[in-house]
Design a protein around this motif. Structure first.
Motif, mmCIF file in Angstrom:
data_model
loop_
_atom_site.group_PDB
_atom_site.id
_atom_site.type_symbol
_atom_site.label_atom_id
_atom_site.label_comp_id
_atom_site.label_asym_id
_atom_site.label_seq_id
_atom_site.Cartn_x
_atom_site.Cartn_y
_atom_site.Cartn_z
ATOM 1 N N UNK A 125 46.152 46.928 54.351
ATOM 2 C CA UNK A 125 46.961 45.717 54.525
ATOM 3 C C UNK A 125 46.876 44.800 53.299
ATOM 4 N N UNK A 126 45.951 45.073 52.380
ATOM 5 C CA UNK A 126 45.804 44.198 51.207
ATOM 6 C C UNK A 126 46.770 44.617 50.113
ATOM 7 N N UNK A 127 47.461 43.639 49.490
ATOM 8 C CA UNK A 127 48.351 44.019 48.396
ATOM 9 C C UNK A 127 47.564 44.605 47.232
ATOM 10 N N UNK A 128 48.270 45.316 46.349
ATOM 11 C CA UNK A 128 47.638 45.915 45.181
ATOM 12 C C UNK A 128 46.969 44.844 44.320
ATOM 13 N N UNK A 129 45.752 45.144 43.885
ATOM 14 C CA UNK A 129 45.027 44.238 42.990
ATOM 15 C C UNK A 129 45.118 44.802 41.578
ATOM 16 N N UNK A 130 45.625 43.976 40.636
ATOM 17 C CA UNK A 130 45.701 44.447 39.242
ATOM 18 C C UNK A 130 44.991 43.448 38.335
ATOM 19 N N UNK A 131 43.905 43.908 37.719
ATOM 20 C CA UNK A 131 43.131 43.069 36.807
ATOM 21 C C UNK A 131 43.567 43.402 35.386
ATOM 22 N N UNK A 132 44.034 42.389 34.659
ATOM 23 C CA UNK A 132 44.524 42.629 33.298
ATOM 24 C C UNK A 132 43.639 41.923 32.289
ATOM 25 N N UNK A 133 43.250 42.675 31.261
ATOM 26 C CA UNK A 133 42.387 42.108 30.216
ATOM 27 C C UNK A 133 42.547 42.953 28.963
ATOM 28 N N UNK A 134 41.900 42.492 27.890
ATOM 29 C CA UNK A 134 41.871 43.288 26.672
ATOM 30 C C UNK A 134 41.051 44.567 26.912
ATOM 31 N N UNK A 135 41.021 45.416 25.863
ATOM 32 C CA UNK A 135 40.357 46.718 26.016
ATOM 33 C C UNK A 135 38.848 46.618 25.753
ATOM 34 N N UNK A 136 38.245 45.561 26.255
ATOM 35 C CA UNK A 136 36.792 45.395 26.122
ATOM 36 C C UNK A 136 36.240 44.925 27.465
ATOM 37 N N UNK A 137 34.907 44.753 27.524
ATOM 38 C CA UNK A 137 34.306 44.288 28.787
ATOM 39 C C UNK A 137 34.564 42.798 28.974
ATOM 40 N N UNK A 138 34.084 41.999 28.042
ATOM 41 C CA UNK A 138 34.385 40.572 27.997
ATOM 42 C C UNK A 138 34.381 39.878 29.345
ATOM 43 N N UNK A 139 35.366 39.022 29.531
ATOM 44 C CA UNK A 139 35.429 38.196 30.738
ATOM 45 C C UNK A 139 36.001 38.932 31.956
ATOM 46 N N UNK A 140 36.319 40.210 31.813
ATOM 47 C CA UNK A 140 36.803 40.968 32.975
ATOM 48 C C UNK A 140 35.705 41.801 33.620
ATOM 49 N N UNK A 141 34.615 42.033 32.890
ATOM 50 C CA UNK A 141 33.679 43.061 33.353
ATOM 51 C C UNK A 141 32.947 42.674 34.639
ATOM 52 N N UNK A 142 32.680 41.387 34.821
ATOM 53 C CA UNK A 142 32.001 40.990 36.060
ATOM 54 C C UNK A 142 32.870 41.364 37.273
ATOM 55 N N UNK A 143 34.163 41.098 37.183
ATOM 56 C CA UNK A 143 35.057 41.438 38.295
ATOM 57 C C UNK A 143 35.162 42.950 38.472
ATOM 58 N N UNK A 144 35.236 43.675 37.342
ATOM 59 C CA UNK A 144 35.284 45.149 37.459
ATOM 60 C C UNK A 144 34.038 45.653 38.197
ATOM 61 N N UNK A 145 32.867 45.098 37.836
ATOM 62 C CA UNK A 145 31.611 45.514 38.485
ATOM 63 C C UNK A 145 31.613 45.160 39.970
ATOM 64 N N UNK A 146 32.127 43.982 40.304
ATOM 65 C CA UNK A 146 32.147 43.555 41.711
ATOM 66 C C UNK A 146 33.059 44.476 42.530
ATOM 67 N N UNK A 147 34.250 44.742 41.997
ATOM 68 C CA UNK A 147 35.158 45.661 42.717
ATOM 69 C C UNK A 147 34.502 47.043 42.859
ATOM 70 N N UNK A 148 33.882 47.498 41.779
ATOM 71 C CA UNK A 148 33.240 48.823 41.826
ATOM 72 C C UNK A 148 32.123 48.823 42.872
ATOM 73 N N UNK A 149 31.296 47.771 42.867
ATOM 74 C CA UNK A 149 30.159 47.716 43.802
ATOM 75 C C UNK A 149 30.630 47.727 45.251
ATOM 76 N N UNK A 150 31.770 47.075 45.506
ATOM 77 C CA UNK A 150 32.283 47.002 46.869
ATOM 78 C C UNK A 150 33.240 48.125 47.223
ATOM 79 N N UNK A 151 33.487 49.036 46.290
ATOM 80 C CA UNK A 151 34.414 50.137 46.560
ATOM 81 C C UNK A 151 35.843 49.658 46.772
ATOM 82 N N UNK A 152 36.202 48.564 46.102
ATOM 83 C CA UNK A 152 37.563 48.015 46.263
ATOM 84 C C UNK A 152 38.487 48.650 45.218
#
Ligand SMILES: N[C@@H](CCC(=O)N[C@@H](CS)C(=O)NCC(=O)O)C(=O)O
Length: 235
Positions: A5-32
């Protein structure tokens, strides 16, 4: 945590870890499930000039047809979706305070990268950072660690992920200039040396199976400076 039921989540960032990596890790940890869009510098510039970015900056998170900015707000939203935000309001306050303190550290560290100084002066700033400024901050995080446990409550939260991510970016070179200096690379790699509880927490988070899987598969980048990295340096 897949949810039809959740809409698609799209995280957009440059091709580095930077300010996106915390969110990537959180989604990964929660299997989202999420789309991990990695955008060339020129395309970010185009979106900015076209007025497509809420505050002209990356990262952004698209949730269905709505677009959001601010990396730390995005990570906290991600934590709620991923089940990594505590339930008790005071625990939320504690977790968010830790997350925001990692932002204080990031803002001070990353600023060195952009200082309009000659290379020797920038290197001196990094030296001062690792030898004098950073240890004062790390001591405060060290005191929050509880041996054998996560930082808040009984399970992994966004606070642990934020502190893990902070240790990660502090220990690897921030920019090409730092990466070119063996002395500064060694200072970075050893920056947790006097902080055994932080080392233990870092290890505990890295061993969470979903996080370990993300760490094993995420793209490797030599540093986090989008101004000087070439596409060829990513894998
Ligand atoms: N407070 C913002 C800062 C965002 C920010 O500084 N983004 C940088 C990349 S880390 C950016 O988009 N720079 C390119 C630009 O400003 O055009 C956040 O945490 O998201």
């Amino acid at each position: 945590m897949a949810d039809a039921s959740r809409p698609l989540l799209k995280l957009s960032y440059f091709k580095v870890r930077g300010r996106a990596e915390m969110t990537r890790l959180v989604f990964a940890a929660g299997g989202v499930p999420f789309e991990d869009e990695r955008v060339p510098f020129e395309e970010q510039k185009r979106r900015k000039e076209a007025g497509e970015l809420p505050f002209g900056q990356f990262p952004t998170l698209a949730v269905g047809d709505r677009l959001f900015a601010q990396s730390y707000s995005i990570a906290k939203y991600a934590a709620r979706v991923a089940g990594l935000m505590p339930a008790d309001p005071l625990d939320v306050l504690q977790a968010e305070g830790i997350v925001d303190s990692t932002d204080d550290v990031r803002s001070k560290f990353v600023a060195i990268r952009y200082m309009p100084l000659d290379p020797n002066a920038v290197q001196e700033k990094y030296r001062e950072w690792f030898n004098a400024t950073l240890p004062v901050w790390l001591e405060k995080f060290e005191r929050l660690c509880r041996p054998g446990q996560f930082l808040v409550g009984d399970s992994l939260t966004v606070a642990d992920v934020a502190v893990f991510n902070m240790c990660d970016y502090l220990m690897s070179p921030s920019c090409a200039q730092q990466a070119a200096s063996p002395e500064l690379c060694a200072l970075a790699a050893g920056c947790l040396g006097s902080f055994p509880r932080l080392q233990e927490l870092r290890q505990k988070v890295a061993e969470v199976p979903a996080i370990k899987a993300w760490l094993d598969k995420r793209p490797q980048t030599p540093h986090d400076d989008v101004r000087t990295l070439r596409d060829a340096e990513f894998n």
